[in-house]
Design an enzyme around this catalytic site. Structure first.
Site, short mmCIF file in Angstrom:
data_model
loop_
_atom_site.label_atom_id
_atom_site.label_comp_id
_atom_site.label_asym_id
_atom_site.label_seq_id
_atom_site.Cartn_x
_atom_site.Cartn_y
_atom_site.Cartn_z
N ASP A 179 10.65 35.04 -29.11
CA ASP A 179 9.84 36.09 -29.69
C ASP A 179 8.96 36.49 -28.51
O ASP A 179 8.09 35.72 -28.10
CB ASP A 179 8.98 35.54 -30.84
CG ASP A 179 8.10 36.61 -31.45
OD1 ASP A 179 7.42 37.31 -30.69
OD2 ASP A 179 8.08 36.74 -32.69
N HIS A 180 9.20 37.66 -27.94
CA HIS A 180 8.58 37.92 -26.63
C HIS A 180 7.04 37.95 -26.70
O HIS A 180 6.39 37.79 -25.70
CB HIS A 180 9.15 39.18 -25.99
CG HIS A 180 8.62 40.48 -26.54
ND1 HIS A 180 9.10 41.04 -27.69
CD2 HIS A 180 7.65 41.31 -26.10
CE1 HIS A 180 8.44 42.17 -27.93
NE2 HIS A 180 7.56 42.37 -26.97
N HIS A 242 6.65 38.91 -34.84
CA HIS A 242 5.52 38.98 -33.90
C HIS A 242 4.17 38.76 -34.59
O HIS A 242 3.32 38.01 -34.11
CB HIS A 242 5.47 40.35 -33.20
CG HIS A 242 6.72 40.71 -32.47
ND1 HIS A 242 7.49 39.79 -31.81
CD2 HIS A 242 7.36 41.91 -32.29
CE1 HIS A 242 8.52 40.39 -31.25
NE2 HIS A 242 8.47 41.68 -31.54
C1 BG6 Z 1 10.06 44.74 -30.45
C2 BG6 Z 1 10.32 45.72 -31.55
O1 BG6 Z 1 10.34 43.44 -30.84
O2 BG6 Z 1 8.69 44.84 -30.06
C3 BG6 Z 1 9.97 47.13 -31.12
O3 BG6 Z 1 11.69 45.65 -31.91
C4 BG6 Z 1 8.55 47.18 -30.63
O4 BG6 Z 1 10.15 48.04 -32.20
C5 BG6 Z 1 8.31 46.12 -29.57
O5 BG6 Z 1 8.33 48.48 -30.08
C6 BG6 Z 1 6.85 46.05 -29.21
O6 BG6 Z 1 6.69 45.18 -28.12
P1 BG6 Z 1 5.48 45.34 -27.14
O7 BG6 Z 1 5.60 44.19 -26.20
O8 BG6 Z 1 5.62 46.67 -26.46
O9 BG6 Z 1 4.23 45.32 -27.98
#
Ligand code: BG6
Length: 485
Positions: A179-180, A242
């Protein structure tokens, strides 16, 4: 660090180009890759190794944090890369892949430590894992690991099914679920922020905290992903993963030490204490929204249902807000408000902690609330709002903000940190199956309510902070969303 064979499924895909190659390259530059490593890219397309090298090089030039201008460093990096065409459904292709992997292991004289990174659509996770097993690729004299990315299922049932499929080929400790958000420096900092600052540690509970607000707003719309997004919505795309991960990382009780076992245990405890929403009052705690046409940064943008690829009468959620309660000793009676949406006013992920009024404090109405604001994304920063007397205004109270911002630092990206951890075998910031299952369990009644249309779909204009109902969610408790103006 153990010598590693890095086997990448989906090597010509978007994620590999934007995130994975730059991450590997930056690790290489920072001497954070094993001394001997082999990278084998797999895709449906036919490419020679040279063409593949060009593809990777282009990705580095466009997306890498660190410059890819030095030809000798670049070539040293690229020489580890090979490419093979592979049909994920053909076990024969995996047997040929095994020959290549073994050949490279012999050439480099390294142990059979194999990292399988599945940068492909989730419907292929099961078949790939099982073919890795069946072809013998998964039988190694070293370790084997599997990296996959969310979404892990689209509801509780499909998540369980996926997990069964994976666990017939990989043990839980071999599965690294990305989960990045867990790779973002400020999320990794939450535990340190609390544990290493007594002034925060002392206040980190329902004694002093009135409420906690977690927002992830985005200015982008559905982009080119309507095919996926129109069936996922904000709830599956951001909330189940997230947002709940941020909640867990923020509210978990301090682990004795910051290792995978302890952290995941504490996170699970949060999910187990999260009050389940009851069918009859779910609509009092959840707001579902969808953007209509509006303006963002001076530009007119279409409404969600006018976006290419979105069904004309789609009722998909592009915004969700929720009120949650963690029924444990530390957090009972503290509402947590979470919201996330597309096409909102600004791109920002932040946690705002609002403190209670001091007991016996003055009844001065001008007194601002004490706030702790943790900016996660795109800029990192922290500020604290306090009160002071303004000598120029007859000693009236005025709020002051003590600010720290990290935006200047060229910090490692989430994918760098996470890939580095996976190669080292540290799963602290990866999602355990228990968290996946518990979060789907919590979210499932909301999915059902959306499905049965029991929660009204609220329109909000693009460029706003979401539907009015999301403000009312807090107003009902005597609060407001902070920093919305
Ligand atoms: C992804 C979603 O996991 O996270 C996207 O699939 C979203 O829809 C993105 O835009 C947001 O990531 P970050 O790091 O830009 O907040």
């Amino acid at each position: 660090m153990d010598p590693t064979s890095f086997v990448l499924f989906g090597a010509t895909g978007d994620l590999a180009k934007r995130k994975i190659y730059p991450a590997l390259y930056n690790l290489f530059i920072d001497h954070k890759l094993p001394e001997s490593f082999s990278i084998i890219g797999l895709g449906r397309r036919t490419l020679s190794d040279e063409e593949f090298h060009k593809h990777v090089e282009q990705s580095l030039i466009t997306f890498s944090r660190r410059s890819a201008n030095d030809p000798s460093r670049l070539n040293a990096f690229l020489q580890a890369f090979r490419y093979r065409t592979l049909d994920v459904n053909h076990v024969e292709d995996y047997r040929k892949l095994l020959e290549l992997v073994q050949r490279r292991e012999k050439e480099l004289n390294i142990r059979e430590n194999r990292m399988f990174y599945l940068s492909v659509a989730p419907e292929f996770f099961g078949v790939i894992a099982s073919n890795i097993n069946e072809s013998g690729l998964g039988s190694t004299d070293g370790w084997k690991r599997l990296i996959i990315e969310k979404p892990f299922g689209r509801d509780l049932e499909s998540a369980r099914y996926l997990n069964e499929q994976l666990s017939s080929s990989f043990e839980e400790h071999e599965i690294y679920r990305i989960d990045h958000y867990l790779g973002k420096p400020m999320i990794q900092n939450l535990e340190i922020l609390e544990s290493s600052n007594p002034i925060l540690k002392a206040l980190w509970s329902n004694h002093y905290i009135a409420n906690v607000q977690i927002t992830a707003s985005e200015t982008v719309g559905v982009e080119e992903r309507a095919g996926y997004y129109d069936h996922a919505g904000a709830i599956r795309d951001m909330f189940q993963n997230h947002m709940l991960q941020i909640l867990m990382m923020f509210s978990m009780q301090l682990p004795k030490k910051c290792d995978a076992h302890e952290v995941r245990f504490k996170k699970r405890k949060v999910m187990e204490s999260l009050r389940l929403l009851q069918k009859e009052d779910i609509s009092h705690h959840i707001v579902r929204g969808q953007y209509t046409a509006g303006e963002i940064e001076g530009k007119h943008v279409p409404g969600y249902t006018q976006e290419p690829g979105v069904a004309e009468f789609s009722t998909n959620d592009t915004f969700i807000a929720a009120r949650l309660w963690i029924d444990d000793f530390f957090w009972s009676d503290v509402p947590f408000y979470i919201r996330t949406g597309k096409r909102m006013k600004e791109k920002s992920t932040r946690i705002v902690v609002e403190f209670k009024e001091p007991l016996g404090g003055s009844s001065d109405q001008t007194k601002a609330r004490n706030l702790l604001v943790i900016d996660i994304n795109p800029n990192e920063g922290i500020f604290i709002q306090l009160n002071r007397k303004d000598p120029l205004q007859d000693g009236k109270l005025e709020p002051i903000r003590i600010h720290y911002s990290d935006s200047e630092k060229n910090a490692p990206e989430a994918y760098e940190t996470l890939i580095f951890d996976a190669i080292r075998g540290d799963s602290t910031f990866f999602v355990h199956w228990d968290e996946v299952e518990l979060s789907w369990k919590w979210v499932q009644p909301i999915l059902d309510a959306f499905e049965e249309d029991r929660i009204p779909l609220q329109a909000y204009p693009a460029g706003s902070n979401g539907p009015a109902a999301s403000d009312q969610l807090l107003e009902a408790d005597g609060y407001t969303w902070w920093l919305d103006s």
